[in-house]
Structure formats: structure tokens, C-alpha cells
Write a protein that holds these residues in place. Structure first.
Motif, PDB file in Angstrom:
ATOM      1  N   GLN A   1       0.831  -1.193   0.000  1.00 53.81           N
ATOM      2  CA  GLN A   1       0.000   0.000   0.000  1.00 53.81           C
ATOM      3  C   GLN A   1       0.872   1.252   0.000  1.00 53.81           C
ATOM      4  N   VAL A   2       0.290   2.340  -0.501  1.00 49.71           N
ATOM      5  CA  VAL A   2       0.969   3.619  -0.606  1.00 49.71           C
ATOM      6  C   VAL A   2       0.145   4.673   0.121  1.00 49.71           C
ATOM      7  N   GLN A   3       0.833   5.516   0.863  1.00 52.23           N
ATOM      8  CA  GLN A   3       0.200   6.655   1.515  1.00 52.23           C
ATOM      9  C   GLN A   3       0.864   7.936   1.023  1.00 52.23           C
ATOM     10  N   LEU A   4       0.068   8.957   0.738  1.00 54.45           N
ATOM     11  CA  LEU A   4       0.555  10.220   0.213  1.00 54.45           C
ATOM     12  C   LEU A   4       0.068  11.361   1.094  1.00 54.45           C
ATOM     13  N   VAL A   5       0.954  12.305   1.387  1.00 55.90           N
ATOM     14  CA  VAL A   5       0.615  13.454   2.216  1.00 55.90           C
ATOM     15  C   VAL A   5       1.097  14.721   1.523  1.00 55.90           C
ATOM     16  N   GLU A   6       0.162  15.651   1.272  1.00 60.17           N
ATOM     17  CA  GLU A   6       0.496  16.929   0.654  1.00 60.17           C
ATOM     18  C   GLU A   6       0.701  18.003   1.712  1.00 60.17           C
ATOM     19  N   SER A   7       1.468  19.024   1.349  1.00 65.75           N
ATOM     20  CA  SER A   7       1.643  20.184   2.196  1.00 65.75           C
ATOM     21  C   SER A   7       2.033  21.366   1.322  1.00 65.75           C
TER      22      SER A   7
END
Length: 115
Positions: A1-7
């Protein structure tokens, strides 16, 4: 699985700049393409820019010459440098990543450009 976090989203005046970041975790080695999408209220989600693992890039006509997409594969991080911002750029911006079997999304970061 992949998790992505923007900022990196925020409020800026027209003509200003912002840099968005997207950091991935999990099974990032299999990611072939990453990109930025945006969605303004009442409008369809649209592709802003994309980048392959080899560094090839693609931009929407509306942002060509103003936005630059890049990635640091070692850090599993993608960036969107946004210059000469216009009120029309106001939207929620979403990071995406594609591997051979799934498309992953971040939570989004709001960009608001005032006139």
C-alpha cells in the motif's frame, strides 16, 4: 500500500508563488507516475501536471510556463512549484501516484489566490 501526504498550500496574492510537496510512504518502489490534480468548487477535477519515474513531465495548458513539477526519488517526494499565480488557480490540490495495479491519492491541500 501507498500513503501520500500533501503540504504547502495557503493563501497568496495574484502574481505570488507557492511550492506544494507530496511525500509518499509504503510501497513506493513500484510507483511509475506521480501527478498533481486540482478541483475548484463546482468544477471537475483536472490534471495539472504529471511526472514519470524517469523525469518526463506533462502540464495542463493552463499552467504551462508558470508551474514546474519535480520529484526526488530518494526522498519519495514530489513538488509543484507554482509561480505567477492567478485567481483561477484557486482549488484543492491533490497528489496522486500510479503503480501497476492501483491509483493512490493524498488528502489534498487548499490553494487560494486573491485578486
Amino acid at each position: 500500500q501507498v500513503q501520500l501526504v500533501e503540504s504547502g498550500g495557503g493563501l497568496v496574492q495574484a502574481g505570488g508563488s507557492l511550492r506544494l510537496s507530496c511525500t509518499g510512504s509504503g510501497s513506493m518502489f513500484s510507483i511509475n507516475v506521480m501527478g498533481w490534480y486540482r478541483q475548484a468548487p463546482g468544477k471537475q477535477r483536472e490534471l495539472v501536471a504529471g511526472i514519470t519515474s524517469g523525469g518526463s513531465t506533462n502540464y495542463a495548458d493552463s499552467v504551462k510556463g508558470r508551474f514546474t513539477i519535480s520529484r526526488d526519488n530518494a526522498k519519495h517526494t514530489m513538488y509543484l512549484q507554482m509561480n505567477s499565480l492567478k485567481p483561477e488557480d484557486t482549488a484543492a490540490y491533490y497528489c496522486s501516484a500510479l503503480d501497476d495495479r492501483a491509483l493512490y491519492w493524498g488528502q489534498g491541500t487548499q490553494v487560494t489566490v486573491s485578486s
